[in-house]
Write a protein that holds these residues in place. Structure first.
Motif, mmCIF file in Angstrom:
data_model
loop_
_atom_site.group_PDB
_atom_site.id
_atom_site.type_symbol
_atom_site.label_atom_id
_atom_site.label_comp_id
_atom_site.label_asym_id
_atom_site.label_seq_id
_atom_site.Cartn_x
_atom_site.Cartn_y
_atom_site.Cartn_z
ATOM 1 N N ILE A 194 0.834 -1.206 0.000
ATOM 2 C CA ILE A 194 0.000 0.000 0.000
ATOM 3 C C ILE A 194 0.868 1.255 0.000
ATOM 4 C CG2 ILE A 194 -1.827 1.240 1.197
ATOM 5 C CD1 ILE A 194 -2.602 -1.513 -0.005
ATOM 6 N N ALA A 195 1.943 1.237 0.791
ATOM 7 C CA ALA A 195 2.843 2.396 0.839
ATOM 8 C C ALA A 195 3.514 2.612 -0.510
ATOM 9 C CB ALA A 195 3.900 2.185 1.929
ATOM 10 N N ALA A 196 3.857 1.532 -1.209
ATOM 11 C CA ALA A 196 4.485 1.651 -2.525
ATOM 12 C C ALA A 196 3.532 2.279 -3.528
ATOM 13 C CB ALA A 196 4.936 0.273 -3.010
ATOM 14 N N VAL A 197 2.255 1.916 -3.457
ATOM 15 C CA VAL A 197 1.257 2.518 -4.343
ATOM 16 C C VAL A 197 1.152 4.018 -4.074
ATOM 17 C CG1 VAL A 197 -1.199 2.617 -4.892
ATOM 18 C CG2 VAL A 197 -0.072 0.402 -4.636
ATOM 19 N N GLU A 198 1.130 4.394 -2.804
ATOM 20 C CA GLU A 198 1.035 5.811 -2.458
ATOM 21 C C GLU A 198 2.251 6.580 -2.958
ATOM 22 O OE1 GLU A 198 0.523 5.703 1.749
ATOM 23 O OE2 GLU A 198 -1.620 5.221 1.641
ATOM 24 N N ARG A 199 3.444 5.983 -2.815
ATOM 25 C CA ARG A 199 4.662 6.648 -3.303
ATOM 26 C C ARG A 199 4.619 6.811 -4.814
ATOM 27 N NH1 ARG A 199 7.150 3.206 0.450
ATOM 28 N NH2 ARG A 199 7.782 1.771 -1.211
#
Length: 288
Positions: A194-199
Motif C-alpha cells: 500500500i505504501a508503494a502505491v502511495e509513493r
C-alpha cells in the motif's frame, strides 16, 4: 497456505514485473476491461463483434448485482474486435491476457478468486481489471504475490501513466499442485504494498505538477515530502500546498527556518491553517 521455500524459489525464478516505453505487442487471445471506468464497453463490444465471447466474473460470485460495474473478460472473434481491443490496450483502457491452453472458464474462475483482496485494514474489492492497479502496485509485488496474481495466466500487459507494464511468468512452467493450492488462498497485500502505491501516485502527481509549471521533478517531490512532514492529510493537500508554493514564486525547497516558522505560527491543526501560514512566507532564492 504458508509461503513454502520451494514455491517461493520457483516464483522468484519464473515471474517478473517491469515497465517499458516500447509499444505493446501483446498478441493476446483475451482482454480484460473495468466496466466501472468504461461502462460503454459491452455496447461497443457488440458493435465490433456480432457474436462475442465474454464473461462477467462478478456474476459467479457474491457480487452478482454489481456484475455490470465490474470486470469484463473478452475473447475477440473478429479482426475488427481484436484491433479495437488492442487499441484500448495501448490507450490504457484494457488489459491483455496471455497463456497456454486457457479457456474462458479457467480465466473466469481465476479472476473470481481475485475479486477480494486481504489488505491491512480488512478485505476489500480488488480492481484488478483497472490498468492503474498493477501499473502502480506491480513493482512492489513479491514473487509469491506475482505468482498468485497470474495463476494459470502467463502474462498480463497494460498501460498506465504513459508507460506500458507487464507481469509475466515462464510459459514452460506447468501448473503444479502447489500453485493450485496457492490460488485457492486470498491474495494478501501488505502495508509495504500500500505504501508503494502511495509513493508511486505521489511521484506521478509531482511529475505532472512539475511539468505543468516548468519545475524540476525532484523539487516538487521534495516539496511533497516537506508537506507530509507538515501533516498534509492526503494527495489533495499536497497539490494545494505545492500549488501555493508555485504561486508564491518558490523555486527551491523550504529552508529549516521556514519549516520551523510554519510549525510555530499556524493557528491550529487544520490543513487550512497550515496553508494560511505557508502563504505568509516570502520567497528568496537564498532561503533566508
Amino acid at each position: 497456505m504458508k509461503d513454502s521455500t520451494a514455491l517461493s524459489q520457483k516464483a522468484h525464478e519464473t515471474t517478473s514485473f517491469y515497465h517499458h516505453k516500447a509499444p505493446l505487442n501483446a498478441d493476446a487471445c483475451w482482454y480484460l476491461v473495468d466496466q466501472a471506468k468504461h461502462p460503454e464497453v459491452l455496447r461497443l463490444l457488440f458493435e465490433h463483434d456480432p457474436a462475442p465471447v465474454y464473461d462477467l466474473p462478478y456474476i459467479h460470485s457474491e457480487y452478482r448485482e454489481q456484475a455490470h460495474d465490474g470486470p469484463l473478460v473478452i475473447q475477440p472473434t473478429t479482426r475488427q474486435s481484436e484491433e479495437w481491443l488492442n487499441g484500448w490496450l495501448t490507450e490504457g483502457k484494457a488489459l491483455a491476457l496471455q497463456g497456454l491452453q486457457l479457456t474462458l472458464e479457467k480465466i473466469r474462475n481465476h479472476l473470481v478468486s481475485l475479486n477480494t483482496v486481504r489488505a491491512p485494514h480488512g478485505d476489500s474489492l480488488f480492481r484488478y481489471a483497472d490498468p492503474a492497479t498493477f501499473g502502480s502496485l506491480g513493482a512492489s509485488l513479491s514473487p509469491y504475490q506475482r505468482l498468485r496474481v497470474l495463476g494459470p495466466v502467463t502474462a498480463i500487459h497494460g498501460h498506465y501513466a504513459g508507460a506500458g507494464w507487464s507481469l509475466v511468468k515462464d510459459q514452460s512452467q506447468a501448473v503444479s499442485s502447489e500453485l493450485a493450492e496457492l490460488c485457492s488462498q486470498p491474495l494478501v497485500l501488505t502495508r509495504e504494498n500500500i505504501a508503494a502505491v502511495e509513493r508511486y501516485r505521489r511521484h506521478l502527481l509531482a511529475t505532472s505538477l512539475a511539468q505543468g509549471n516548468g519545475l524540476a521533478d525532484d523539487l516538487v517531490s521534495s516539496w511533497f515530502q516537506q508537506l507530509i512532514e507538515l501533516s498534509a492529510p492526503n494527495e489533495q493537500a499536497l497539490i494545494e500546498g505545492a500549488g501555493l508554493l508555485v504561486t508564491q514564486g518558490f523555486t527551491r525547497v523550504l529552508s529549516e527556518d521556514e519549516l520551523t516558522t510554519v510549525r510555530k505560527t499556524r493557528q491550529g491543526a487544520d490543513w487550512s491553517d497550515t496553508l494560511e501560514t505557508l502563504a505568509t512566507l516570502t520567497h528568496s532564492q537564498e532561503g533566508t
